[in-house]
Design a protein around this motif. Structure first.
Motif, short mmCIF file in Angstrom:
data_model
loop_
_atom_site.label_atom_id
_atom_site.label_comp_id
_atom_site.label_asym_id
_atom_site.label_seq_id
_atom_site.Cartn_x
_atom_site.Cartn_y
_atom_site.Cartn_z
N UNK A 56 -5.88 124.48 -47.57
CA UNK A 56 -6.53 124.01 -46.35
C UNK A 56 -7.15 122.64 -46.57
N UNK A 57 -7.72 122.44 -47.74
CA UNK A 57 -8.35 121.16 -48.06
C UNK A 57 -7.29 120.05 -48.11
N UNK A 58 -6.13 120.35 -48.65
CA UNK A 58 -5.05 119.37 -48.71
C UNK A 58 -4.54 119.05 -47.30
N UNK A 59 -4.44 120.07 -46.44
CA UNK A 59 -4.03 119.85 -45.06
C UNK A 59 -5.04 118.97 -44.32
N UNK A 60 -6.32 119.27 -44.50
CA UNK A 60 -7.38 118.48 -43.87
C UNK A 60 -7.32 117.04 -44.38
N UNK A 61 -7.11 116.87 -45.68
CA UNK A 61 -7.00 115.54 -46.27
C UNK A 61 -5.84 114.77 -45.66
N UNK A 62 -4.70 115.45 -45.50
CA UNK A 62 -3.51 114.80 -44.92
C UNK A 62 -3.75 114.43 -43.46
N UNK A 63 -4.42 115.32 -42.73
CA UNK A 63 -4.73 115.05 -41.32
C UNK A 63 -5.64 113.82 -41.22
N UNK A 64 -6.63 113.73 -42.09
CA UNK A 64 -7.55 112.59 -42.08
C UNK A 64 -6.81 111.30 -42.41
N UNK A 65 -5.88 111.35 -43.37
CA UNK A 65 -5.09 110.17 -43.72
C UNK A 65 -4.22 109.75 -42.54
N UNK A 66 -3.58 110.73 -41.90
CA UNK A 66 -2.75 110.43 -40.73
C UNK A 66 -3.59 109.82 -39.60
N UNK A 67 -4.76 110.39 -39.39
CA UNK A 67 -5.66 109.89 -38.35
C UNK A 67 -6.10 108.46 -38.66
N UNK A 68 -6.43 108.19 -39.91
CA UNK A 68 -6.84 106.84 -40.31
C UNK A 68 -5.68 105.86 -40.10
N UNK A 69 -4.49 106.28 -40.40
CA UNK A 69 -3.31 105.42 -40.21
C UNK A 69 -3.10 105.12 -38.73
N UNK A 103 -5.36 105.19 -36.34
CA UNK A 103 -6.46 104.34 -35.87
C UNK A 103 -6.20 102.89 -36.27
N UNK A 104 -5.71 102.68 -37.50
CA UNK A 104 -5.40 101.33 -37.97
C UNK A 104 -4.30 100.70 -37.11
N UNK A 105 -3.24 101.46 -36.84
CA UNK A 105 -2.13 100.95 -36.02
C UNK A 105 -2.61 100.62 -34.60
N UNK A 106 -3.43 101.47 -34.04
CA UNK A 106 -3.94 101.22 -32.70
C UNK A 106 -4.88 100.02 -32.68
#
Length: 83
Positions: free
Chosen positions: A2-15, A17-20
């Motif tokens: 679950x922690x790895x999934x949350x970490x991946x979600x946060x990385x995807x979200x950060x990416x 946000x950066x693109x937007x």
């Protein structure tokens, strides 16, 4: 896991946000360019209006002068015919 999934979600979200952020910056630059173009267009319209008014005044002066000359010619012809 679950922690790895949350970490991946946060990385995807950060990416995302950066693109937007780049898109927002691009939109902002386009808005600034559009505002500048509108300001320039307003100046050009003001100049065009000024030239149009000046042209209209010149046409009125030419027409008035022509009418005065025509009137003088008619008066001269009328006076010379009577004598």
């Amino acid at each position: 896991s679950d922690m790895l999934d949350v970490n991946q979600i946060i990385k995807d979200l950060a990416s995302m946000v950066y693109e937007q952020g780049e898109t927002v910056d691009s939109i902002e630059a386009n808005l600034e360019t559009a505002a500048s173009n509108v300001e320039s267009a307003n100046e050009q319209l003001a100049k065009a209006s000024h030239y149009q008014r000046r042209s209209r005044k010149m046409k009125c002066c030419f027409i008035s002068t022509g009418l005065v000359v025509l009137l003088v010619i008619v008066i001269i012809i009328t006076v010379s015919v009577k004598h």
